[in-house]
Motif scaffolding. Structure first.
Motif, short mmCIF file in Angstrom:
data_model
loop_
_atom_site.label_atom_id
_atom_site.label_comp_id
_atom_site.label_asym_id
_atom_site.label_seq_id
_atom_site.Cartn_x
_atom_site.Cartn_y
_atom_site.Cartn_z
N LEU A 113 32.41 27.30 50.84
CA LEU A 113 32.97 28.84 50.26
C LEU A 113 34.04 28.00 49.49
O LEU A 113 34.71 26.97 49.46
CB LEU A 113 33.95 29.51 51.53
N ALA A 114 33.91 28.92 48.29
CA ALA A 114 34.97 27.92 47.16
C ALA A 114 35.52 29.23 46.58
O ALA A 114 35.22 30.54 46.19
CB ALA A 114 33.87 27.55 46.32
N TYR A 115 37.00 29.04 46.05
CA TYR A 115 37.81 29.62 45.31
C TYR A 115 38.49 29.02 44.61
O TYR A 115 39.22 28.78 44.54
CB TYR A 115 38.32 30.52 46.47
N VAL A 116 38.66 30.85 42.89
CA VAL A 116 39.52 29.87 42.06
C VAL A 116 40.57 30.81 42.45
O VAL A 116 40.34 32.41 42.44
CB VAL A 116 38.57 30.47 40.83
N ILE A 117 41.55 30.63 42.60
CA ILE A 117 42.75 31.62 43.14
C ILE A 117 44.38 30.95 42.32
O ILE A 117 44.11 29.77 41.79
CB ILE A 117 43.46 30.80 44.61
N SER A 118 45.13 32.39 41.91
CA SER A 118 45.63 31.57 40.76
C SER A 118 46.08 32.84 40.12
O SER A 118 46.26 34.38 40.68
CB SER A 118 44.92 31.50 39.42
N ASP A 119 47.56 32.63 39.59
CA ASP A 119 48.46 33.86 38.78
C ASP A 119 48.35 34.64 37.51
O ASP A 119 49.03 34.98 37.05
CB ASP A 119 49.42 33.64 39.12
N MET A 120 47.03 34.14 37.29
CA MET A 120 46.69 35.09 35.59
C MET A 120 46.41 36.26 36.10
O MET A 120 45.99 36.64 37.35
CB MET A 120 45.47 33.77 35.29
N ASP A 121 45.84 36.79 34.68
CA ASP A 121 44.91 38.70 34.91
C ASP A 121 43.73 38.59 36.14
O ASP A 121 43.28 37.19 36.38
CB ASP A 121 45.49 39.28 34.35
N GLU A 122 43.46 39.48 36.20
CA GLU A 122 42.19 39.74 36.76
C GLU A 122 40.44 38.97 36.05
O GLU A 122 40.20 38.10 36.42
CB GLU A 122 41.58 40.27 37.51
N LYS A 123 40.40 38.72 34.57
CA LYS A 123 40.27 38.81 33.86
C LYS A 123 40.15 37.29 33.49
O LYS A 123 38.95 36.44 33.22
CB LYS A 123 40.03 39.60 32.83
N GLN A 124 41.25 36.67 33.11
CA GLN A 124 41.28 35.44 33.26
C GLN A 124 40.78 34.46 33.46
O GLN A 124 39.95 33.60 34.27
CB GLN A 124 42.90 34.78 32.61
N ASN A 125 40.96 35.05 35.53
CA ASN A 125 40.57 34.44 36.22
C ASN A 125 39.29 34.55 36.75
O ASN A 125 38.12 33.95 37.15
CB ASN A 125 41.65 35.09 37.66
N GLN A 126 38.70 35.48 36.34
CA GLN A 126 37.16 35.68 36.36
C GLN A 126 36.97 34.56 35.77
O GLN A 126 35.86 34.23 36.18
CB GLN A 126 36.75 37.02 36.74
N GLN A 127 37.06 34.48 34.65
CA GLN A 127 36.17 34.03 33.41
C GLN A 127 36.45 32.08 33.71
O GLN A 127 35.87 30.80 33.75
CB GLN A 127 37.70 34.16 31.92
N LEU A 128 37.53 31.68 34.37
CA LEU A 128 37.45 30.45 34.60
C LEU A 128 37.15 30.35 36.00
O LEU A 128 36.13 28.98 35.85
CB LEU A 128 39.49 30.40 35.19
N ALA A 129 36.73 31.07 36.85
CA ALA A 129 35.71 31.05 38.21
C ALA A 129 34.24 31.19 37.61
O ALA A 129 33.75 30.34 37.79
CB ALA A 129 36.04 31.75 39.16
N ALA A 184 38.49 34.67 42.44
CA ALA A 184 37.15 34.97 42.96
C ALA A 184 36.65 33.94 43.99
O ALA A 184 36.74 32.97 43.57
CB ALA A 184 37.00 34.54 41.29
N GLY A 185 35.60 34.79 44.65
CA GLY A 185 35.10 33.65 45.32
C GLY A 185 33.38 33.25 45.14
O GLY A 185 32.96 34.33 45.09
N PHE A 186 33.33 32.04 45.57
CA PHE A 186 31.86 31.72 44.92
C PHE A 186 31.24 31.06 46.71
O PHE A 186 32.03 30.55 47.29
CB PHE A 186 30.70 31.21 43.83
N GLU A 187 30.10 30.69 46.34
CA GLU A 187 29.52 30.06 47.57
C GLU A 187 28.47 29.05 47.01
O GLU A 187 27.76 29.52 46.15
CB GLU A 187 29.09 30.87 48.54
#
Lengths: 282, 201
Positions: free
Chosen positions: A251-267, A243-246
């Motif tokens: 540039l900033a990224y949250v990258i993980s091996d969780m599922d898409e929804k969990q990663n998005q929530q964290l981001a 999940a990228g934002f700026e």
């Protein structure tokens, strides 16, 4: 050839010491005598200038960047790998082994830190995985794989105020901000500044109690780099969710091996405070 | 140095935190990595091609990391790295081909007591590199250390493991050969440098 006062150097003596003068190798007494001679004798002064010119031109000709950024990165990665485990070069097997690793990467992505991969095998894997995402996402993914996935993390982490010592003081508050905005069960593994493939990063890695590995990766924007919206952009490659934002400058990224929804929530939980903090840095 | 080089990184005594609260890896990055360009430049001119130069520089950095616990923070890291580099270059050459042994010149004073010809303005950077490449390697090494990298004679002697007098004589002889090579290049292009002018002194 000039006439010398008593105790002064002759031109022959001065010429014999001229290189020592230019190389800064004369003691104080010799230096004074040489300076006195060169100040008086135009011919020796001209000779000093010629010899100095030769050195200057040689330095100018040779003092150009000799090491390509890729080579510099190669050496840095080698040291990083050596720092974590005593690894041995296996150049002759690297290409074949890398192919095997890449073939298996879909299932072993997060076990890579436990494998004794050579530098070349790791590079091959990073190249392979980064080709599966867009250029803008590649920036973050490369550092996450380089700097978090390929490491074997200890079961216990030092306190956060110890961990952040590898960051410049101005960036340290971001580690606390992130920690405050993610579930308390996440353990901070590292918070540091690093370089991967010639690019500088601010990197924070965390692990959940379930063993999910998460990175917040930030890098200064280069010309033209933007996610082109104010929200959060998502992409995936194999088991990696991004999940990228700026911010204004990063540039900033949250990258993980969780599922898409969990990663998005964290981001989403991290993005607001991170943007506010970095934009306040100016 | 051999003993230092056998230390395993996995047991690195500074692997967690060094005296300044930084990890050994971070300290190495701060102290050793900034010199990579310098070492690569020197190695390129001594090894003759980039691939071999990168091989020895990479090996030098690996050896440096393994013996980093013996490096005293605040001392001359650059000279320390160069010493390791020249050890690696020597080892590499012994492995791959026999070095032509160049005997140092003794006539230091005699050879420097002469006026030299000016360097023609028209010579390019590439001409200087080509001329230097033609200087025998032992002499070239000293020129690179003293003239290009600006090491003191004492440091150059320590890096190369030779007496200071040898550094001075090789430097003098090397510079003379370099001027001769530049003169040859200039003459090819009709720039008219003449080493005969040296005899004018």
């Amino acid at each position: 050839m000039k006439t010398n006062p008593p105790n002064a150097l002759s031109c022959e003596q001065a010429l014999a010491r001229l290189d020592l003068l230019l190389d800064g190798e004369l003691d104080d007494a010799e230096l004074l005598a040489m300076e006195a001679h060169v100040a008086e004798c135009g011919r020796c002064r001209a000779e000093a200038e010629r010899r100095d010119q030769l050195r200057a031109k040689l330095r100018q000709a040779l003092r150009k960047p000799a090491a390509a950024p890729e080579f510099e990165q190669r050496v840095q990665t080698m040291i990083r790998m050596e720092a974590r485990r005593g690894f041995r070069f296996q150049w002759q097997y690297a290409a074949a082994a890398a192919a095997v690793v890449i073939g298996l990467s879909g299932t072993v992505a997060y076990q890579l830190g436990h494998l004794r991969l050579s530098y070349q095998q790791q590079e091959a894997y990073v190249t392979s995985i980064s080709e599966k995402v867009s250029n803008i996402m590649r920036v973050g993914l490369i550092d996450h794989v380089h700097c978090a996935v390929f490491k074997k993390w200890p079961k216990q982490s030092p306190p956060l105020d110890e961990i952040v010592k590898e960051m410049e003081p101005k960036y340290r508050p971001v580690a606390t901000l992130v920690k405050q905005n993610i579930p308390a069960s996440y353990r901070v593994l590292t918070a540091h500044q690093c370089t991967a493939r010639g690019r500088k990063y601010i990197h924070m890695a965390m692990m959940s109690t379930e063993g999910n590995l998460v990175s917040l990766v930030m890098s200064e924007k280069r010309t033209g780099e933007t996610f082109a919206n104010n929200g959060i952009r998502q992409e995936s490659a194999q088991r990696f969710r991004m999940a990228g934002f700026e911010t204004a400058g990063f540039l900033a990224y949250v990258i993980s091996d969780m599922d898409e929804k969990q990663n998005q929530q964290l981001a989403e939980a991290i993005a607001g405070p991170v943007k506010t903090f970095f934009n306040s840095l100016g | 140095m051999e003993n230092a080089m056998t230390e395993q990184a996995g047991n690195h005594p500074l692997a967690v935190n060094g005296p300044q609260g930084l990890s050994a890896e971070r300290r190495f990055e701060l102290e050793a990595m900034p010199h990579l360009q310098d070492l690569t430049r020197t190695a390129s001119r001594l090894m003759g091609d980039r691939t071999r130069a990168e091989d020895v520089v990479q090996e030098a950095y690996l050896q440096a990391w393994k013996s980093f616990s013996r490096f005293e923070t605040g001392t001359n890291c650059r000279a320390w790295l160069y010493k390791i580099l020249f050890h690696c270059i020597h080892h590499y050459r012994r492995k791959w081909f026999r070095l032509s042994v160049v005997k140092p010149m003794d006539e230091y004073t005699e050879a420097t007591a002469a006026y030299t010809a000016p360097i023609p303005e028209h010579l390019t950077d590439e001409d200087f590199v080509a001329a230097l490449d033609k200087v025998p390697s032992d002499f070239r090494a000293v020129i690179l250390l003293v003239d290009v990298e600006e090491f003191a004679y004492r440091d150059a002697a320590d890096i190369l493991g030779v007496p200071i007098g040898t550094v001075m004589s090789r430097l003098n002889r090397g510079r003379k050969i370099l001027r001769e090579q530049l003169s040859g290049i200039a003459a090819e292009f009709g720039y008219g440098i003449s080493m005969e002018k040296e005899a004018d002194a």
